[in-house]
Structure formats: C-alpha cells, structure tokens
Design a protein around this motif. Sequence first.
Motif: not given
Length: 125
Positions: A44-48, A110-112
């Motif tokens: 959950r520290n980023g997005v693909k 939401e990133v966390g």
Amino acid sequence: MKHTIQLFALLLSMSLGVFAADTHPGKEKSDKKDLILLNTLENRNGVKVCIKKQDKGPASVTIFDIYGNVILNDHLPEDLVNERNYILEEEGTYIFVISSHHQKVRKSIEVGHISLETKRLNVHP
C-alpha cells in the motif's frame, strides 16, 4: 409493364447505393476503448497503473494530491501495453488521471501503511 417494373427496381437499387455509400472510405470509427487498470501495491505504498491500448498512441499519467497540486506528470511510450508502479512516500489520498486515446479516467486512491490488525484479518479468513 415488365420493363417498367425492372427499370423502377434498377433505379431504386441505384439510389439506395448512393445513400449507403461511405463518405470517408478507409476511416472506420472504432467503439473499442483502451483498458485502464489501477491497483494499490501489496504494501500500500504506491499504485500500479496498467494501460492496454487498442492502437499505438500517446498516454499519460498525472498524479495530484488532495489539494489539486500536481505531484507527477508522466508521459508514457506509445506502446500497446504500458505498466508502471508509482511509489508514494507520504500517506494520504491521491488523484490519478490517466489519459489514453481521447479517453480519460480519474480515480481517487488512498495510500498508506497497513496496520497489524488489518494484516491479521487478511491472513485468517
């Protein structure tokens, strides 16, 4: 009488052919859209971001923070498939705008970090 009916049928078929003619030969309008996927990374520290295009063409990914400030504007190659991982160091809500072939997708993500309790819930069904 037979000749009149045949002549009428011939004229009718010729007139229908004129109305059915394509005004722009060679230019077909495609209803197919590109496939655009967004998923949070496992930790959950980023997005693909994955874009699968119908035709080669430009694509871009723009990331905004919750206040509308541009974090990143990434122009992708004109390949048929583009996959990128975007690592975001701060927790929070980010808005992703992906553009590809006159198609635009806007998604809030939401990133966390995942808490230990959430991890336990995912491990034990």
